[in-house]
Design a protein around this motif. Structure first.
Motif, PDB file in Angstrom:
ATOM      1  N   UNK A 194      32.573  41.881  44.598  1.00  0.00           N
ATOM      2  CA  UNK A 194      33.632  42.626  45.232  1.00  0.00           C
ATOM      3  C   UNK A 194      33.397  42.338  46.805  1.00  0.00           C
ATOM      4  N   UNK A 195      32.145  42.441  47.322  1.00  0.00           N
ATOM      5  CA  UNK A 195      31.849  42.263  48.745  1.00  0.00           C
ATOM      6  C   UNK A 195      32.482  40.762  49.168  1.00  0.00           C
ATOM      7  N   UNK A 196      32.468  39.681  48.292  1.00  0.00           N
ATOM      8  CA  UNK A 196      33.010  38.464  48.838  1.00  0.00           C
ATOM      9  C   UNK A 196      34.390  38.346  48.711  1.00  0.00           C
ATOM     10  N   UNK A 197      34.872  39.053  47.665  1.00  0.00           N
ATOM     11  CA  UNK A 197      36.319  39.150  47.612  1.00  0.00           C
ATOM     12  C   UNK A 197      36.985  40.039  48.726  1.00  0.00           C
ATOM     13  N   UNK A 198      36.142  41.079  49.300  1.00  0.00           N
ATOM     14  CA  UNK A 198      36.566  41.957  50.259  1.00  0.00           C
ATOM     15  C   UNK A 198      36.657  41.154  51.617  1.00  0.00           C
ATOM     16  N   UNK A 199      35.634  40.147  51.767  1.00  0.00           N
ATOM     17  CA  UNK A 199      35.601  39.545  52.836  1.00  0.00           C
ATOM     18  C   UNK A 199      36.660  38.465  53.221  1.00  0.00           C
ATOM     19  N   UNK A 200      37.100  37.818  51.917  1.00  0.00           N
ATOM     20  CA  UNK A 200      38.001  36.739  51.899  1.00  0.00           C
ATOM     21  C   UNK A 200      39.296  37.447  51.988  1.00  0.00           C
ATOM     22  N   UNK A 201      39.782  38.796  51.411  1.00  0.00           N
ATOM     23  CA  UNK A 201      41.058  39.343  51.595  1.00  0.00           C
ATOM     24  C   UNK A 201      41.152  39.782  53.119  1.00  0.00           C
ATOM     25  N   UNK A 202      39.893  40.240  53.942  1.00  0.00           N
ATOM     26  CA  UNK A 202      40.104  40.621  55.127  1.00  0.00           C
ATOM     27  C   UNK A 202      40.128  39.252  56.054  1.00  0.00           C
ATOM     28  N   UNK A 203      39.813  38.238  55.715  1.00  0.00           N
ATOM     29  CA  UNK A 203      40.077  37.037  56.759  1.00  0.00           C
ATOM     30  C   UNK A 203      41.559  36.813  56.436  1.00  0.00           C
ATOM     31  N   UNK A 204      42.185  36.894  55.361  1.00  0.00           N
ATOM     32  CA  UNK A 204      43.517  36.588  55.113  1.00  0.00           C
ATOM     33  C   UNK A 204      44.453  37.533  55.860  1.00  0.00           C
ATOM     34  N   UNK A 205      44.202  38.677  55.874  1.00  0.00           N
ATOM     35  CA  UNK A 205      44.808  39.530  56.648  1.00  0.00           C
ATOM     36  C   UNK A 205      44.667  39.276  58.119  1.00  0.00           C
ATOM     37  N   UNK A 206      43.559  38.988  58.569  1.00  0.00           N
ATOM     38  CA  UNK A 206      43.243  38.707  60.066  1.00  0.00           C
ATOM     39  C   UNK A 206      44.142  37.252  60.205  1.00  0.00           C
ATOM     40  N   UNK A 207      44.358  36.408  59.356  1.00  0.00           N
ATOM     41  CA  UNK A 207      45.113  35.289  59.480  1.00  0.00           C
ATOM     42  C   UNK A 207      46.454  35.576  59.612  1.00  0.00           C
ATOM     43  N   UNK A 208      47.027  36.647  58.929  1.00  0.00           N
ATOM     44  CA  UNK A 208      48.306  37.088  58.972  1.00  0.00           C
ATOM     45  C   UNK A 208      48.718  37.740  60.391  1.00  0.00           C
ATOM     46  N   UNK A 209      47.714  38.409  61.079  1.00  0.00           N
ATOM     47  CA  UNK A 209      48.024  38.991  62.202  1.00  0.00           C
ATOM     48  C   UNK A 209      48.173  37.825  63.478  1.00  0.00           C
ATOM     49  N   UNK A 210      47.197  36.953  63.111  1.00  0.00           N
ATOM     50  CA  UNK A 210      47.211  35.575  64.205  1.00  0.00           C
ATOM     51  C   UNK A 210      48.456  34.812  63.957  1.00  0.00           C
ATOM     52  N   UNK A 211      48.999  34.245  62.926  1.00  0.00           N
ATOM     53  CA  UNK A 211      49.922  33.242  62.729  1.00  0.00           C
ATOM     54  C   UNK A 211      51.446  34.227  63.244  1.00  0.00           C
ATOM     55  N   UNK A 212      51.436  35.338  62.891  1.00  0.00           N
ATOM     56  CA  UNK A 212      52.787  36.142  63.288  1.00  0.00           C
ATOM     57  C   UNK A 212      52.758  36.575  64.692  1.00  0.00           C
ATOM     58  N   UNK A 213      51.678  36.580  65.417  1.00  0.00           N
ATOM     59  CA  UNK A 213      51.540  37.135  66.737  1.00  0.00           C
ATOM     60  C   UNK A 213      51.681  38.471  66.908  1.00  0.00           C
ATOM     61  N   UNK A 214      51.070  39.027  65.877  1.00  0.00           N
ATOM     62  CA  UNK A 214      51.124  40.846  65.955  1.00  0.00           C
ATOM     63  C   UNK A 214      50.235  41.127  66.880  1.00  0.00           C
TER      64      UNK A 214
END
Length: 598
Positions: free
Chosen positions: A68-88
């Motif tokens: 679950x720790x690895x899955x959590x880190x990957x999910x957090x990376x994806x959410x961080x990517x969403x903030x970047x590519x949308x300019x949020x």
């Protein structure tokens, strides 16, 4: 006390060898991690743990890939990517940029204090996930490089997490185990003053010394950045409307220049000739609320992007000898009508600049062979434009932020952080839900997930989980605890506290803080009764030690989360983290001795 079992000795040997391999840096992190997993898998297959079979050893070695720790880190990376590519995060980045422009050290100090304070009440993982993309964006804008800020920022968030019983899940675990052992329950701020004293000593090191110990890991672009000539269209909503240019000049990005500025007040429909890099032109157009291309074609591109769910991209193209554009101006070229592409700037190499460039009667420069066009549009339209008009694509397509989804991305991230921080759901569940919502709302595209994830972090997390499991299951952790208890009877109370804290710190930097808390809390409670000391300061020594996970990237999930963004190596954590660990152990031990009158 007897010798450890063969499995325990092998587990400790594997851990030490892995640490040495990481520290020497001769092999990549990925290779060392995969070799560690392979050694554990092969070793346990031929020499299984007592009471288990060969396949159980394989499951233990590879369990990290589904943890679950690895899955959590990957999910957090994806959410961080969403903030970047949308300019949020651009508004927050611009606000922090102003602070850093006033003074770099002041900006960093304020950021560290924000991270420290937030982490006292919110799990430090979402805090770092929120702040990390901002600092990466700031580095791209010319502030301090991300490699000099992310480790200090992570350290400040970890320091804040120690200060309250709800700061980290490990704190809650230690306190709950201590209650089960018969200690009274601690309130939220029970040991906050002790941590604040230590933080007052540690934060200056984190603020002033840590960045100096870290290199600038930015990739330096060779050669000069191309400067493009552009025409800014002033519209009704522009802040230039009814003002003179010098009134807003100070707000413009560095490197932007205006040429042939008309005298008097600027009115709508005027076109101002400016030059600068691509990023500077884009930022100037945003600040001035003007358009670098005809508004009708920009509206058409945005409308088609929404209809087709395709990203808007910008690409640099050079004009070849066969192009029909040679001798034409941009208004007479028909590019916008034919292809739905907007040319927002042109660059003429110095070797092509003559004593007098050819201008049309309208003042527009005629295109010549070798000119570079900065074109914006949908990928399909840009490819058609390049093929039809004999243009050569020089740079890979750069996606523009999907700003229409910025609010959605920010709301998803905020909701994930809120639900996790309030304890409604674990961080793993809120992060996974947030990542799924990022996909469903189009903030992150399914075919772009690879850009958000780091293979280095993934295999490193999997290897660290496997090492933690083998240290625990082989009995190595129990043996180390017993050895510690035998030697502590000859030490002073202050030295006992420091030794326990150092032992737990060593354990948490190579296994996991949850495992360290589970093993060390009962040991500390037993040592307290054996030596006739109050149990609470020894239990707090365990709690503090579990959070001193600065010295290796495998010690905590946020350490690995920043590794790819900061381009860090294993040695960066050791070099900056070990002094911080020693500083915190000394300060916290002294504070515990004074507070409890030992």
């Amino acid at each position: 006390m007897g010798l450890p079992s063969y499995h325990a000795m092998a587990a400790m040997a594997v851990t030490v060898v892995m640490f040495i391999a990481f520290a020497r840096g001769r092999m990549s992190v990925e290779i060392v991690s995969l070799l560690t997993i392979a050694v554990i898998a092969v070793g346990l297959y031929f020499f299984p743990l007592e009471g288990s079979g060969p396949t159980d050893g394989l499951a233990l070695a590879f369990a990290g890939f589904g943890h679950y720790a690895l899955i959590t880190i990957c999910a957090l990376m994806i959410m961080g990517r969403g903030l970047v590519v949308t300019g949020a995060l651009e508004p927050a980045a611009r606000l922090m940029e102003r602070l850093f422009k006033i003074n770099l050290q002041l900006g960093l100090l304020v950021s560290l204090l924000i991270a420290f304070t937030l982490s006292m009440f919110v799990n430090n993982t979402p805090v770092l996930v929120l702040l990390m993309p901002i600092f990466v964006a700031l580095a791209a804008r010319g502030a301090m490089p991300a490699s000099k800020t992310l480790i200090p920022l992570n350290a400040a968030s970890l320091l804040g997490g120690v200060a309250t019983t709800i700061g980290t899940s490990t704190n809650i675990l230690v306190v709950s185990i201590a209650v089960d052992l018969g200690m009274p329950e601690m309130d939220v701020f029970h040991f906050t003053p002790i941590v604040l004293i230590a933080a007052a000593v540690a934060l200056p090191y984190v603020w002033l010394v840590m960045p100096r110990m870290l290199g600038d890991n930015r990739v330096v672009k060779t050669g000069h950045m191309r400067r493009f000539d552009a025409r800014l269209r002033v519209n009704e909503n522009s802040i230039l409307n009814g003002r003179e240019l010098h009134e807003v000049q100070a707000r413009l990005p560095d490197g932007i220049e205006f040429h042939d500025v008309p005298l008097g007040l600027i009115r709508p429909q005027q076109r101002l000739r400016m030059s600068g890099t691509h990023e500077a032109i884009e930022e100037a157009a945003r600040i001035l609320r003007g358009d670098a291309a005809p508004s009708w074609v920009l509206d058409r591109i945005k409308r088609r992007s929404i209809e087709t769910s395709a990203d808007i991209v910008v690409v640099e193209m050079t004009v070849t000898a066969d192009s029909r554009l040679i001798g034409r101006t941009l208004p007479s070229s028909g590019i916008a009508d034919l292809y739905g592409v907007a040319v927002i700037g042109t660059h003429r190499p110095e070797r092509l600049v003559g004593p007098k460039d050819e201008y049309s009667s309208g003042g527009d420069v005629r295109i010549t062979e070798g000119d570079v066009l900065l074109a914006m549009g949908l990928p399909e339209d840009l490819q058609k434009f390049a093929q039809s008009d004999s243009l050569l694509i020089l740079e890979g397509m750069r996606e523009l932020p999907r700003r229409s989804r910025a609010v959605v991305a920010a709301a998803i991230m905020g909701g994930a952080v809120l639900f996790a921080s309030l304890g409604f759901v674990p961080i793993a569940i809120s992060a996974l839900a947030g990542a799924i919502l990022m996909f469903l709302t189009g903030c992150v595209k399914f075919d772009r997930v690879g850009r958000a994830l780091s293979a280095q972090v993934i295999v490193l997390v999997a290897a660290s989980i496997a090492v933690g499991r083998i240290i625990l299951d082989s009995g190595a952790a129990d043996w180390l605890g017993q050895a510690l208890a035998l030697g502590l009877q000859y030490l002073t109370p202050a030295a006992v506290l420091a030794a326990i804290m150092l032992f737990v710190t060593l354990l948490t930097n190579f296994a996991s803080n949850a495992a360290a808390a589970t093993i060390a809390t009962p040991i500390a409670f037993s040592i307290a009764h054996t030596l006739g000391l109050p149990p609470e300061p020894l239990v707090l020594a365990v709690l503090f030690g579990c959070n001193l996970c600065y010295a290796t990237p495998i010690a905590y999930q946020t350490n690995m989360l920043i590794m790819a963004e900061g381009s860090y190596e294993f040695g960066d954590y050791v070099r900056t983290g070990v002094p911080l660990v020693l500083l915190m152990v000394a300060t916290l031990s002294l504070a515990l001795v004074v507070t409890y009158g030992l």
